[in-house]
Design an enzyme around this catalytic site. Structure first.
Site, short mmCIF file in Angstrom:
data_model
loop_
_atom_site.label_atom_id
_atom_site.label_comp_id
_atom_site.label_asym_id
_atom_site.label_seq_id
_atom_site.Cartn_x
_atom_site.Cartn_y
_atom_site.Cartn_z
N TYR A 40 0.84 -1.22 0.00
CA TYR A 40 0.00 0.00 0.00
C TYR A 40 0.87 1.26 0.00
CZ TYR A 40 -3.55 -3.31 1.71
OH TYR A 40 -4.37 -4.39 1.89
N HIS A 70 0.77 -11.64 2.66
CA HIS A 70 -0.27 -10.94 1.89
C HIS A 70 -1.04 -11.86 0.93
CE1 HIS A 70 -1.21 -6.58 0.47
NE2 HIS A 70 -2.27 -7.35 0.35
N1 LIG Z 1 -5.28 -8.66 2.18
C1 LIG Z 1 -5.63 -8.27 0.97
O1 LIG Z 1 -5.31 -8.93 -0.03
C2 LIG Z 1 -6.45 -7.03 0.82
C3 LIG Z 1 -6.98 -6.69 -0.44
C4 LIG Z 1 -7.75 -5.53 -0.53
C5 LIG Z 1 -7.97 -4.73 0.58
N2 LIG Z 1 -7.42 -5.06 1.80
C6 LIG Z 1 -7.64 -4.23 3.01
O2 LIG Z 1 -9.04 -4.10 3.20
C7 LIG Z 1 -9.35 -2.72 3.35
C8 LIG Z 1 -10.77 -2.42 2.92
O3 LIG Z 1 -10.99 -2.79 1.59
P1 LIG Z 1 -11.12 -1.74 0.38
O4 LIG Z 1 -10.41 -0.50 0.72
O5 LIG Z 1 -10.72 -2.48 -0.84
O6 LIG Z 1 -12.68 -1.50 0.24
P2 LIG Z 1 -13.93 -1.18 1.19
O7 LIG Z 1 -13.47 -0.90 2.57
O8 LIG Z 1 -14.92 -2.25 0.96
O9 LIG Z 1 -14.52 0.12 0.51
C9 LIG Z 1 -13.84 1.34 0.58
C10 LIG Z 1 -14.65 2.34 -0.23
O10 LIG Z 1 -15.96 2.50 0.38
C11 LIG Z 1 -16.16 3.88 0.70
N3 LIG Z 1 -16.89 3.92 1.98
C12 LIG Z 1 -16.42 3.72 3.24
N4 LIG Z 1 -17.41 3.81 4.13
C13 LIG Z 1 -18.55 4.07 3.44
C14 LIG Z 1 -19.88 4.27 3.81
N5 LIG Z 1 -20.26 4.20 5.09
N6 LIG Z 1 -20.81 4.52 2.85
C15 LIG Z 1 -20.43 4.59 1.55
N7 LIG Z 1 -19.16 4.39 1.14
C16 LIG Z 1 -18.22 4.14 2.07
C17 LIG Z 1 -14.75 4.48 0.79
O11 LIG Z 1 -14.80 5.83 0.42
P3 LIG Z 1 -13.95 7.01 1.12
O12 LIG Z 1 -12.73 6.45 1.71
O13 LIG Z 1 -13.70 7.92 0.00
O14 LIG Z 1 -14.87 7.55 2.14
C18 LIG Z 1 -14.02 3.69 -0.27
O15 LIG Z 1 -14.27 4.21 -1.57
C19 LIG Z 1 -8.28 -2.03 2.50
O16 LIG Z 1 -8.22 -0.64 2.74
C20 LIG Z 1 -7.08 -2.82 2.92
O17 LIG Z 1 -6.62 -2.36 4.18
C21 LIG Z 1 -6.68 -6.20 1.92
#
Ligand SMILES: NC(=O)c1ccc[n+]([C@@H]2O[C@H](COP(=O)([O-])OP(=O)(O)OC[C@H]3O[C@@H](n4cnc5c(N)ncnc54)[C@H](OP(=O)(O)O)[C@@H]3O)[C@@H](O)[C@H]2O)c1
Length: 279
Positions: free
Chosen positions: A51, A109
């Site tokens: 990241y 990861h």
């Molecule tokens: N281990 C792995 O392989 C892996 C892969 C992918 C992700 N991850 C981890 O998982 C975390 C979360 O996944 P993600 O970032 O892919 O997606 P997510 O958390 O499902 O979605 C994030 C998106 O949703 C929006 N959001 C947040 N709260 C909201 C709400 N209450 N209402 C409407 N929209 C909302 C955010 O917008 P804003 O931020 O603009 O508000 C952002 O655009 C990542 O940040 C990372 O730390 C791990």
């Protein structure tokens, strides 16, 4: 400020039921967003080498008013660093970028099973834990076959398995496997990373019934199924909104209706850990 309830990991650590994803939180704005999350109650911060924001996470930890020992800083070893010495060196690099003397949760990861060096990486995580460089150790995107192999070859199972999990990809079998082996499941992209999930008619209907927002309902669905979601939110308004999920109670029927949104091809980007490799 909200007090987030905890669940015990197999290693005894009290682990928050909800954390903050930090993918795409970078630069000064990223630091501000992470500091703000700790101010409203978040204690679990989810970062990764890939990241490119470990410096920001470390800076936020230092700027936060929250005691260092209350925070669970997560980072992840990338595929390019799999191997025993390579992984120990990777941990040292993460500690340096974070500017911390301990990683609280250190994860592999991706298993990268074609390259097939994840058991060596796991052996290094066990060693890093014994040396006190990391507190809890775990994995991401591990299928039952990968977890079975860790158990067979090292005798040590991860405390955490962080996998893609959201209503379009509900992962019933992986959840059952993890629970049956004392492994806590964390959900990545728990809100579907900004796809149409939060406008889905079933999610919207349940939200109206329980008087919550669609985001809160989806996060409450994770909690009801025993998974720890790590939603990413940049603004404190959304960070606070997401913590509101802790006060939402869904009926078994609501949970079932949302689980029924699952699709065989529900993965967001088609990343199947059996074949996908990330470096
Ligand atoms: N281990 C792995 O392989 C892996 C892969 C992918 C992700 N991850 C981890 O998982 C975390 C979360 O996944 P993600 O970032 O892919 O997606 P997510 O958390 O499902 O979605 C994030 C998106 O949703 C929006 N959001 C947040 N709260 C909201 C709400 N209450 N209402 C409407 N929209 C909302 C955010 O917008 P804003 O931020 O603009 O508000 C952002 O655009 C990542 O940040 C990372 O730390 C791990």
């Amino acid at each position: 400020m909200v007090t987030i309830p905890t669940v015990p990991l197999r290693d005894g650590v009290a682990f928050p039921q909800l954390g903050l994803g930090t993918y795409n939180l970078r630069g000064a704005e990223g630091v501000d967003a992470i500091v703000s999350a700790t101010a409203v109650g978040y204690r679990l911060l989810d970062s990764a080498v890939n990241y490119e924001n470990e410096r920001e996470v470390g800076e936020a930890v230092r700027r936060s008013d929250v005691d260092r020992d209350e925070l669970i800083v997560t980072t992840k070893v990338p595929g390019r660093d799999h191997g025993y010495q390579e992984t120990l060196d990777s941990a040292a690099g993460s500690l340096e970028r974070l500017g911390l003397d301990r990683i609280d949760l250190y994860l592999i990861h991706w298993p990268n099973p074609i390259t097939d060096r994840y058991v060596e990486a796991w052996t290094a995580l066990i060693e890093a834990q014994q040396r006190g460089l990391v507190r809890s150790i775990g994995v991401c995107n591990f299928l039952p076959e990968h977890l079975d192999r860790l158990q067979r070859e090292t005798g040590v199972l991860p405390a955490v398995n962080q996998v893609e999990l959201h209503p379009y990809f509900p992962q019933a079998e992986q959840l059952a496997y993890d629970a049956g082996h004392g492994i806590l499941t964390e959900s990545w992209s728990p809100l579907g990373r900004g796809n149409d999930l939060l406008n889905n008619p079933t999610v919207v209907r349940v939200a109206e019934t329980v008087g919550a927002t669609p985001g809160q309902v989806v996060l409450a669905w994770h909690l009801a199924r025993g998974a720890v979601p790590v939603p990413k939110a940049a603004s404190d308004a959304r960070q606070i909104e997401n913590l509101g999920a802790l006060d939402v109670t869904l009926t078994p029927g609501d949970v079932e209706a949302i689980t029924a949104l699952g699709r065989p091809d529900g993965r967001l980007h088609g990343l199947d850990p059996a074949t996908y490799e990330e470096f």
